[in-house]
Design an enzyme around this catalytic site. Structure first.
Site, short mmCIF file in Angstrom:
data_model
loop_
_atom_site.label_atom_id
_atom_site.label_comp_id
_atom_site.label_asym_id
_atom_site.label_seq_id
_atom_site.Cartn_x
_atom_site.Cartn_y
_atom_site.Cartn_z
N LYS A 24 0.84 -1.20 0.00
CA LYS A 24 0.00 0.00 0.00
C LYS A 24 0.88 1.26 0.00
CE LYS A 24 -2.35 0.64 3.88
NZ LYS A 24 -2.10 1.91 4.61
N SER A 25 1.99 1.19 0.72
CA SER A 25 2.89 2.35 0.81
C SER A 25 3.46 2.72 -0.56
CB SER A 25 4.04 2.06 1.78
OG SER A 25 3.56 1.81 3.07
N ARG A 100 -7.61 13.19 13.79
CA ARG A 100 -6.17 12.94 13.64
C ARG A 100 -5.49 14.23 13.20
NH1 ARG A 100 -5.35 7.22 10.54
NH2 ARG A 100 -3.18 7.67 11.06
N ASP A 290 4.42 0.02 12.19
CA ASP A 290 3.30 -0.85 11.81
C ASP A 290 3.55 -2.32 12.14
OD1 ASP A 290 1.75 1.24 10.97
OD2 ASP A 290 2.16 0.97 8.84
N ARG A 367 -4.98 -3.37 11.53
CA ARG A 367 -3.79 -4.05 12.05
C ARG A 367 -4.06 -4.78 13.37
NH1 ARG A 367 -0.42 -3.38 8.19
NH2 ARG A 367 -0.18 -1.36 7.15
#
Length: 409
Positions: A24-25, A100, A290, A367
């Site tokens: 995804k990054s 956020r 992560d 996650r």
């Protein structure tokens, strides 16, 4: 979200030999770089993650309001992208996303010459954009210990600015591998930057069209390392992963050696095998936050104690991940506590004694679901809100089932 999924260990051997989900990054970065370069590049193996699908849709959207849902990376990258456009736009997200912080990035972009304002509370989305008119400065100084996504967002738009951009990072630099990933991908698409000491300098230049194949996701691979470590019998081969990777999360290969898993690379394939398990590990997650939840859950089930630093960013992710992990791991007798100077200690149970099915909550956090699921190798467990995995690894439950994990959906 609602619902749950029940997991039990395979009847025989845990066995996986399928391509992992894509990074995804990398996907989100190359989508933006392609757009900044005119949109003519050939991008292969793009992630199927909801975050990437959202990023792709928003980059081509003509709507006034753009909704990033719960995608923090998309919010940050799109904020930088919209800041230098000649149009008026609005960007928003889920209620959690609108809590956020994004002030540091907005301040940096406004200093450059953008015209961004807050619709509601200062420092938080939704954001309102007016057309970019001219660049005011070409130098910024920002803390090095903030989310690397702020820094990457600024770097990717830097070559398109009339005067380029020099960024000075103050103090210790966190998540350096993600910054280097961004610079490496920018160079692949024709825009070079110099990263020397604590300064990154990028001259004004044009992106060029190119082809790029996205690597498999090392974050996604981490769950298979955990599954392997906790399984009685297992044969795991992970495809599409590079030993020389742009992704900071390839650190899982070295971290998991302490939890009994050895990696052998051949081309773009990694084969897992057994090695000795350490009783205690000291890990700094500042370059790969992560991975923290995966490693904590695995260590707790193996009886390995952890002394950890670099977890500061976990509080402002999809959930407060340190609090969530402390709560969930307490269900198997582990304690996770913060000590002085950002040090976290995981004290694992000396022996795992679970006689009943344990239900884990996921806190609307992909996650959490994927890090806790491998515990099914040790005892039957239920994962609440399993659909949260669509954010980064939509095929996760299907892949577990293909590997032999027994699922009741």
């Amino acid at each position: 979200m609602s619902g749950s999924i029940q997991l039990s260990k395979p009847a025989t051997t845990l066995s996986l030999d399928v391509p992992l989900t894509s990074s995804k990054s990398e996907s989100n970065r190359v989508l933006l770089l392609n757009q900044l370069g005119g949109g003519q590049s050939s991008l292969k193996n793009l992630s199927t993650a909801r975050d990437t699908v959202t990023m792709k849709a928003l980059l081509s959207s003509k709507e006034y309001t753009l909704d990033v849902l719960d995608a923090g990376t998309v919010m940050r990258f799109m904020t930088a992208f919209l800041a230098i456009r000649k149009t008026e736009r609005r960007i928003t997200g889920t209620p959690r996303m609108c809590k956020r912080p994004i002030k540091l990035l907005v301040d940096a972009l406004n200093n450059l010459g953008a015209n961004i304002s807050y619709e509601n509370e200062e420092g938080f989305p939704p954001l309102l954009f007016k057309a970019f008119s001219q660049q005011k400065v070409n130098q910024l100084t920002i803390p090095g210990n903030i989310s690397s996504q702020y820094i990457s967002a600024l770097l990717m738009i830097a070559p398109t600015l009339p005067d380029g951009l020099t960024i000075t990072l103050e103090g210790e630099i966190y998540s350096r591998p993600y910054i280097e990933m961004t610079l490496n991908l920018m160079a692949h698409f024709g825009a070079e930057g110099q990263f020397e000491g604590n300064q990154i300098k990028i001259e004004p230049q044009k992106y060029s069209s190119n082809s790029y194949t996205i690597e498999s996701d090392w974050s996604g691979a981490s769950y298979w390392y955990s599954l392997y470590a906790l399984a009685g019998k297992a044969q795991i081969t992970l495809k599409g992963l590079r030993s020389e990777s742009n992704q900071g999360d390839h650190a899982i290969a070295s971290i998991m050696e302490g939890l009994g898993v050895k990696s052998t690379f051949s081309g773009e394939t990694v084969t897992l095998s057994r090695t000795d398990i350490k009783k205690e590990l000291t890990i700094n997650f500042k370059s790969c936050p992560d991975l923290a939840q995966t490693v904590m859950a695995c260590a707790a089930a193996l009886g390995v104690n952890l002394d950890m630093t670099g977890l500061e960013s976990l509080r402002i992710k999809e959930s407060d991940r340190t609090a969530a992990m402390a709560s969930e791991l307490s269900k198997i007798g582990a304690t996770l506590e913060e000590h002085e100077n950002g040090r976290w200690i995981l004290t694992s149970p000396k022996s795992l004694e679970v006689s009943e099915t344990i239900t884990f909550d996921t806190y609307d956090d992909h996650r959490m679901a994927m890090a806790l699921a491998p515990l099914c190798m040790k005892f039957d467990c239920v994962i609440n809100e399993p659909e949260v995995v669509v954010k980064s690894y939509p095929e996760y439950w299907d892949h577990l089932e293909m590997a032999g994990v027994q699922l009741i959906r």
